[in-house]
Write an enzyme that holds these catalytic residues in place. Sequence first.
Site, PDB file in Angstrom:
ATOM      1  N   MET A 187      31.949  36.368  33.656  1.00 49.90           N
ATOM      2  CA  MET A 187      30.926  36.972  34.406  1.00 49.90           C
ATOM      3  C   MET A 187      31.351  38.374  34.963  1.00 49.90           C
ATOM      4  SD  MET A 187      29.600  33.797  36.843  1.00 49.90           S
ATOM      5  CE  MET A 187      27.979  34.649  36.974  1.00 49.90           C
ATOM      6  N   HIS A 239      34.171  25.756  42.677  1.00 48.81           N
ATOM      7  CA  HIS A 239      34.461  26.861  41.963  1.00 48.81           C
ATOM      8  C   HIS A 239      33.978  27.909  42.856  1.00 48.81           C
ATOM      9  CE1 HIS A 239      33.853  30.485  39.257  1.00 48.81           C
ATOM     10  NE2 HIS A 239      35.283  30.129  38.778  1.00 48.81           N
ATOM     11  N   HIS A 240      32.790  28.131  43.104  1.00 49.73           N
ATOM     12  CA  HIS A 240      32.275  29.290  43.961  1.00 49.73           C
ATOM     13  C   HIS A 240      31.120  28.623  44.752  1.00 49.73           C
ATOM     14  CE1 HIS A 240      29.595  30.391  40.481  1.00 49.73           C
ATOM     15  NE2 HIS A 240      28.714  30.457  41.349  1.00 49.73           N
ATOM     16  N   HIS A 271      35.451  35.690  35.691  1.00 47.33           N
ATOM     17  CA  HIS A 271      36.215  34.437  35.300  1.00 47.33           C
ATOM     18  C   HIS A 271      37.504  34.644  34.661  1.00 47.33           C
ATOM     19  CE1 HIS A 271      32.201  31.959  35.155  1.00 47.33           C
ATOM     20  NE2 HIS A 271      32.625  32.260  36.242  1.00 47.33           N
ATOM     21  N   HIS A 324      28.968  25.591  42.629  1.00 43.59           N
ATOM     22  CA  HIS A 324      29.284  25.449  41.386  1.00 43.59           C
ATOM     23  C   HIS A 324      30.556  24.441  41.302  1.00 43.59           C
ATOM     24  CE1 HIS A 324      31.257  27.184  37.562  1.00 43.59           C
ATOM     25  NE2 HIS A 324      30.832  26.215  37.240  1.00 43.59           N
ATOM     26  N   GLN A 328      24.342  26.966  47.166  1.00 44.85           N
ATOM     27  CA  GLN A 328      24.430  26.383  45.829  1.00 44.85           C
ATOM     28  C   GLN A 328      26.021  26.380  45.550  1.00 44.85           C
ATOM     29  OE1 GLN A 328      24.606  29.346  42.222  1.00 44.85           O
ATOM     30  NE2 GLN A 328      22.770  28.613  41.628  1.00 44.85           N
ATOM     31  N   HIS A 364      33.256  39.290  41.249  1.00 43.45           N
ATOM     32  CA  HIS A 364      33.381  37.931  40.787  1.00 43.45           C
ATOM     33  C   HIS A 364      33.460  38.063  39.321  1.00 43.45           C
ATOM     34  CE1 HIS A 364      32.877  33.535  40.535  1.00 43.45           C
ATOM     35  NE2 HIS A 364      31.796  33.874  39.413  1.00 43.45           N
TER      36      HIS A 364
END
Length: 367
Positions: free
Chosen positions: A257, A54-55, A187, A117, A115, A185
């Site tokens: 978000m 996703h990111h 959703h 996701h 990181q 960013h």
Amino acid sequence: SSGINAEYGDDNIEIRMPGIQVPKDDIYWHVPTEVNDTVFITGYRAAAKSSVVHHILLYGCPDIPSQDPWLGGGTCKDGEGVILWAWALDAPEFTFPANVSIEAGNKRIRYLVAQLHYKVAQPADYKDTSGVDVFFTTSPTHYSAGIYLFMALEGSFPPGRKDIHLDLACNYTTPAMNVFAYRTHGHSWARRISGWREHEGDWNLLGSRDPNLSEMFVKTSEVFVITPGDTVYARCEFDTRSTNRTISIGSTHHDEMCNLYLMYYTESSQIGKIAEECTQQRVFSVPGHQDEHWYDHYVKGEGLIRSIVVILIVILGVFAIAICTKAYFCPRTAYYTKGNEGFEKLFSPMDDEDEDEILYRSYKHSY
């Protein structure tokens, strides 16, 4: 050469997941690598597909909780890290302006941690090797780059609305930063995220973008210098007409978000002194269009079309009422009989005839 979870080339570091599994939705994997020599980062490229990842957020850390990839939890040990880059929706690679870089391999950024996701669970036999390519030079640059982050920590939005917004605002007090790119960013319900700078009463739009587009860093229209005494603002706008439940700020794809990343450069000697984020919610009005909502312009003509339809319905309704109050415009049913040469009109009831008389005449002519 090889490092932990990475391959080092002459001008790039390839950070990769070592074939991890994705057993459920909305999990966060972290993969670290140690930067043993001083390098100056000049750009990034994701080695991932949005159908799986996703990111990605890339952090610089002085220390990490594990040398091996870990699932969930924090990113840097004791939370002492900085965001270097962000990616989503198959955005292309990003490079800094000339003579701008981020120094790594020092006490501040000894490790790079990616990181990732993962939004959707993958089959049991799937092994993921996504990651990040980090480009660098070994020569110092005059300016150093960094990220200033607007981020909402809480908020709830009722269903069935198209004009909801969440505002963030902070007074800027640290050394000057030169903003040259931004990234939004959100959703499923975020429709536009915008940022402004207020300098001595003058407002400048730093950037504005639909976060459902490719989530790349976009260059600003010009380099905006933000100095102590300025105020910086961000607004996230949402449309919840597609859901029947309350949407809250959160980390999963069922939540929402509100993030705006400002990428800047400053004198290399000042880089550690710049503020890193703004999380303060404060409602504000943008001079000149404080009552406007971007969505009314995004769906072009929606309001105009709706108004025209309503006006036409009213006109037709008034016209129908008017003509039906006049008998000669709205005559009662005429009665006919069928002969050898077709239908022959027998009579039309007059306005002053009562129902009994009309029924009688129609009955009489039926014989």
